[in-house]
Write a protein that holds these residues in place. Structure first.
Motif, PDB file in Angstrom:
ATOM      1  N   THR A  11      -2.501  -6.460  15.766  1.00  0.00           N
ATOM      2  CA  THR A  11      -3.213  -6.268  17.029  1.00  0.00           C
ATOM      3  C   THR A  11      -4.101  -7.490  17.279  1.00  0.00           C
ATOM      4  OG1 THR A  11      -5.173  -5.114  16.171  1.00  0.00           O
ATOM      5  CG2 THR A  11      -3.224  -3.765  16.644  1.00  0.00           C
ATOM      6  N   LEU A  59      -6.246  -1.660  23.958  1.00  0.00           N
ATOM      7  CA  LEU A  59      -6.451  -0.833  22.764  1.00  0.00           C
ATOM      8  C   LEU A  59      -7.839  -0.190  22.719  1.00  0.00           C
ATOM      9  CD1 LEU A  59      -4.616  -3.046  20.124  1.00  0.00           C
ATOM     10  CD2 LEU A  59      -3.698  -1.332  21.694  1.00  0.00           C
ATOM     11  N   VAL A  65      -3.260   2.533  22.681  1.00  0.00           N
ATOM     12  CA  VAL A  65      -2.811   2.466  21.280  1.00  0.00           C
ATOM     13  C   VAL A  65      -1.519   3.276  21.133  1.00  0.00           C
ATOM     14  CG1 VAL A  65      -3.444   2.823  18.870  1.00  0.00           C
ATOM     15  CG2 VAL A  65      -5.216   2.272  20.535  1.00  0.00           C
ATOM     16  N   LEU A  78       0.837  -3.133   9.035  1.00  0.00           N
ATOM     17  CA  LEU A  78      -0.031  -2.922  10.200  1.00  0.00           C
ATOM     18  C   LEU A  78      -1.312  -3.709   9.985  1.00  0.00           C
ATOM     19  CD1 LEU A  78      -0.887  -1.415  12.813  1.00  0.00           C
ATOM     20  CD2 LEU A  78      -1.701   0.451  11.326  1.00  0.00           C
ATOM     21  N   ASN A  80      -4.758  -4.375  11.747  1.00  0.00           N
ATOM     22  CA  ASN A  80      -5.698  -4.038  12.810  1.00  0.00           C
ATOM     23  C   ASN A  80      -6.731  -5.149  12.902  1.00  0.00           C
ATOM     24  OD1 ASN A  80      -4.923  -1.329  13.811  1.00  0.00           O
ATOM     25  ND2 ASN A  80      -5.192  -0.780  11.643  1.00  0.00           N
ATOM     26  N   ASN A  81      -6.609  -5.941  13.946  1.00  0.00           N
ATOM     27  CA  ASN A  81      -7.437  -7.149  14.067  1.00  0.00           C
ATOM     28  C   ASN A  81      -8.177  -7.238  15.395  1.00  0.00           C
ATOM     29  OD1 ASN A  81      -8.024 -10.201  13.606  1.00  0.00           O
ATOM     30  ND2 ASN A  81      -6.816 -10.146  15.496  1.00  0.00           N
ATOM     31  N   ALA A 109      -8.045   1.610  15.283  1.00  0.00           N
ATOM     32  CA  ALA A 109      -7.462   1.516  13.933  1.00  0.00           C
ATOM     33  C   ALA A 109      -7.123   2.907  13.399  1.00  0.00           C
ATOM     34  CB  ALA A 109      -8.427   0.794  12.999  1.00  0.00           C
ATOM     35  N   SER A 112      -3.882   3.823  15.276  1.00  0.00           N
ATOM     36  CA  SER A 112      -2.685   3.076  14.865  1.00  0.00           C
ATOM     37  C   SER A 112      -2.260   3.509  13.460  1.00  0.00           C
ATOM     38  CB  SER A 112      -2.922   1.566  14.941  1.00  0.00           C
ATOM     39  OG  SER A 112      -3.926   1.190  14.038  1.00  0.00           O
ATOM     40  N   CYS A 113      -3.224   3.728  12.583  1.00  0.00           N
ATOM     41  CA  CYS A 113      -2.877   4.176  11.216  1.00  0.00           C
ATOM     42  C   CYS A 113      -2.254   5.574  11.258  1.00  0.00           C
ATOM     43  CB  CYS A 113      -4.125   4.193  10.328  1.00  0.00           C
ATOM     44  SG  CYS A 113      -4.732   2.544   9.938  1.00  0.00           S
ATOM     45  N   ASN A 130      -6.917  -4.283   7.506  1.00  0.00           N
ATOM     46  CA  ASN A 130      -7.884  -4.179   8.593  1.00  0.00           C
ATOM     47  C   ASN A 130      -8.816  -5.382   8.557  1.00  0.00           C
ATOM     48  OD1 ASN A 130      -6.851  -1.726   9.508  1.00  0.00           O
ATOM     49  ND2 ASN A 130      -8.041  -0.570   7.999  1.00  0.00           N
TER      50      ASN A 130
END
Ligand code: NAD
Length: 251
Positions: A11, A59, A65, A78, A80-81, A109, A112-113, A130
């Protein structure tokens, strides 16, 4: 090319750290899914460079998301940024900024997780990375939402590490100090003007004041750490919050 056959979603990968992570994972053979804002031509060029698809989604909204995860397909890695910042004293902190920062830097996050983990469990392999911050373990004044969200992200990561410990899937934070991204570089001229400082003074007295090495982290360094976390040698690194902050949080 040890990541051939793995699909990675990063992301906030249209610039800065996320883009460097995307390039590093691609260089090891991963198929890459990009997300983030930007000029259509610039995004098309990145997709061509990386042989990637890009999914346009905000997002900071749960629906964004969910659209991203539906479009991305089954994700093995994955990252998450995506994140944002706002600086203001608590009594003046705009409540809509609080909501947005918590939504983008933390809740996105979680979502998405939540949506990526079923495939990782079924595949028996997964990596959740993450991008937190030195502010996931320390605070600075006037950054209440960012510090709260990043501390929350570190807690979420530890929880996932425990939940996924026997599922072949690790969850870790990478926590940078100041990183030499366009976002940081672009702040220099304004800060020079606002404080009547030279470029060197802004860098030394404002930016790197809390970074004992007195040097910026490079986005590519974070890409290299993300790649390492995907290696089999990193299978027992889980629930960690890996500082890349020039010693900031050692003080
Ligand atoms: P950046 O501004 O260069 O990149 C942010 C990315 O997130 C961009 O691709 C942007 O389009 C995307 N994004 C922003 N809002 C979004 C939204 N609502 N929906 C979808 N995408 C959105 O920033 P960066 O410096 O590369 O930072 C990336 C991450 O690293 C952030 O989580 C940040 O908190 C963290 N971080 C950065 C630094 C630093 O010094 N640069 C230090 C510590 C932590």
């Amino acid at each position: 090319m040890f990541l051939a056959g793995k699909r990675a979603l990063i992301t906030g990968s249209t610039s800065g750290i996320g883009l460097a992570v995307a390039r590093a994972l691609k260089a090891e053979g991963a198929e890459v899914v990009l997300s983030g804002f930007g000029e259509p031509d610039a995004i098309a060029a990145l997709c061509a460079e990386l042989g990637a698809i890009h999914i346009d989604a905000d997002l900071s909204e749960r629906s964004g998301v969910e659209a991203l995860m539906a479009g991305a397909g089954a994700i093995d890695i994955l990252v998450n940024n995506a994140g944002m910042q706002h600086v203001a004293p608590i009594e003046d902190f705009p409540v809509d900024k609080w909501d947005k920062i918590i939504a983008l830097n933390l809740t996105a996050a979680f979502d998405s997780c939540r949506l990526a983990v079923p495939h990782m469990k079924a595949a028996g392999w997964g990596r959740i990375i993450n991008v937190a911050s030195a502010h996931s373990t320390t605070a600075s004044p006037f950054k209440s939402a960012y510090v709260s969200a990043k501390h929350g992200l570190a807690g979420l990561t530890k929880t996932l590490a425990l939940e996924l410990a026997t599922a072949g899937t690790t969850a870790n934070c990478i926590s940078p100090g100041y990183v030499w991204t366009p976002l940081v570089q672009n702040q220099i001229p304004d800060t020079m003007k606002a404080r009547g400082m030279t470029r060197e003074q802004v860098i030394e007295q404002v930016m790197l004041v809390r970074q004992p090495t007195k040097s910026f982290v490079q986005p590519e360094d974070i890409g290299a750490m993300a790649v390492f976390l995907c290696r089999k040698e990193a299978a027992n690194i889980t629930g960690s919050n890996i500082s890349m902050d020039g010693g900031w949080t050692a003080e």
